[in-house]
Design an enzyme around this catalytic site. Structure first.
Site, PDB file in Angstrom:
ATOM      1  CE1 TYR A  97       2.314   9.384   9.896  1.00 26.69           C
ATOM      2  CE2 TYR A  97       4.562   9.570  11.377  1.00 26.69           C
ATOM      3  CZ  TYR A  97       3.491   9.357  10.227  1.00 26.69           C
ATOM      4  OH  TYR A  97       5.009   7.951   9.319  1.00 26.69           O
ATOM      5  N   GLY A 126       7.729   7.935  -1.902  1.00 22.91           N
ATOM      6  CA  GLY A 126       8.415   7.044  -0.551  1.00 22.91           C
ATOM      7  C   GLY A 126       9.553   6.447  -0.125  1.00 22.91           C
ATOM      8  CG  ASN A 184       2.320   6.704  -4.640  1.00 17.89           C
ATOM      9  OD1 ASN A 184       1.229   6.068  -3.970  1.00 17.89           O
ATOM     10  ND2 ASN A 184       2.763   7.503  -5.302  1.00 17.89           N
ATOM     11  CB  THR A 239      -0.714   0.129   1.676  1.00 20.71           C
ATOM     12  OG1 THR A 239      -0.800   0.136   2.508  1.00 20.71           O
ATOM     13  CG2 THR A 239      -1.747  -1.600   0.682  1.00 20.71           C
ATOM     14  N   GLY A 240       0.648   2.429  -0.828  1.00 20.62           N
ATOM     15  CA  GLY A 240       1.419   3.667  -0.794  1.00 20.62           C
ATOM     16  C   GLY A 240       2.718   3.429  -1.713  1.00 20.62           C
TER      17      GLY A 240
END
Length: 326
Positions: free
Chosen positions: A181, A31, A29, A26-27
């Site tokens: 966060y 970092g 794309n 997931t994510g």
């Protein structure tokens, strides 16, 4: 904090083959997620990028293919801030089994105001924790169909100094972006550990592992245009930090090892070797607050309530192959 080293040798630059296996990141794309996907693509596995933005997913896929000849990489649309979309995302994988899901995607806001998801959850908690919580249940049939699947949850070193407030999980009373966060990532880590306890109690073949990337900075990350660019000035400014921190390519190493290393076991925590901030991946002792199973169990129950996931379906443990959103 003392480390507990795996007996198997591990070289981050010579990864074992994983032909025939299917990994979802997931994510993937940008970092750390991008580098997890790039490194896993080098093993021969089929790597699926779960991304909210199709254009960014296409750019990441193209970047990986340009660096990894023959890479088997594709993307599916995945929006963790929209729980109602997760059934479609799981179905769009179009696979018979899933060997690993890496829960990496996340939202990190730097400034107020407080934002919410479509369901009315605080955005960081709702995306980073509740989205992955609900996605795991959607994926459980595919994970259970694999011989020995893993759920790898990417937490954060920022969670080490945070504590959950069970009465304010949504940060309605105390909203400070950086703290919210850190707490959202702490919730993820509690979930990953509680998930493994429940999987073990259910005699499941699926294992759940928690990792964190240490201190990973853009300024220390090698360029991957257009995914990530780094100016000479940024590189120079970031050089002193390299004594204690690292780039996001290295921040990906604990997650990659948790995916591939057969010596890794469910319920473990993996992070960088040097002070938990940089270096090759090692197994760490669980942080003291993460050992509190009662906090994790209360968070599990509250997460079921907030997402509409049935807490008990056959196993009496809040986990089952048929779990779905009501």
């Amino acid at each position: 904090m003392p480390s507990v080293s795996s007996s198997a040798p591990w070289d981050v630059h010579r990864l074992p083959r994983a032909d025939g296996r299917v990994f979802l990141v997931t994510g993937g794309n940008a970092g750390i997620g991008y580098f997890v996907a790039e490194q896993l693509s080098m093993t021969g596995a089929a790597v699926v990028l779960g991304c909210r933005n199709p254009a960014k997913a296409d750019a990441a896929s193209a970047s990986i293919r340009s660096r990894v000849p023959g890479a088997r990489v594709r993307a599916v649309r995945l929006d963790l801030a929209d729980l109602s979309s997760l059934r479609t995302a799981a179905e769009s994988l179009d696979v018979e089994h899933l060997d690993v899901v890496v829960h990496n995607a996340g939202v990190a806001l730097d400034d107020p105001p407080r934002e919410e998801t479509a369901e009315g959850h605080e955005l960081m908690f709702g995306t980073n924790h509740l989205g992955h919580f609900a996605l795991t249940h959607r994926l459980m049939p595919l994970l259970s169909a694999a011989p020995a699947a893993r759920v790898v949850t990417v937490g954060s070193f920022a969670a080490k100094t945070e504590r959950l407030d069970p009465a304010d999980l949504q940060s309605r009373r105390d909203y400070r972006p950086k703290r919210t966060y850190g707490r959202s990532k702490l919730a993820q880590m509690y979930f990953g550990l509680e998930l493994d306890r429940r999987l073990r109690a259910a005699d499941s073949t699926v294992a759940s592992v928690v990792v964190h990337p240490g201190g990973a900075l853009d300024s220390l990350t090698p360029p991957r245009p257009p995914i990530h660019t780094r100016t000479p000035g940024a590189r120079l400014r970031g050089a002193p930090a390299a004594l204690l921190l690292q780039g996001k390519h290295a921040g990906a190493w604990p997650a990659v090892r948790a995916v591939l290393d057969t010596a890794v076991r469910g319920g473990e925590l993996w992070g960088p070797r040097v002070f938990g901030l940089r270096g090759e991946p090692r197994r760490e002792e669980l942080w003291n607050h993460l050992t509190d199973a009662s906090v994790a169990a209360r968070l599990w129950d509250k997460s079921c309530e907030l997402t509409g996931i049935a807490p008990d379906l056959g196993f009496g443990l809040g986990l089952g192959l048929g779990l779905g959103l009501r």
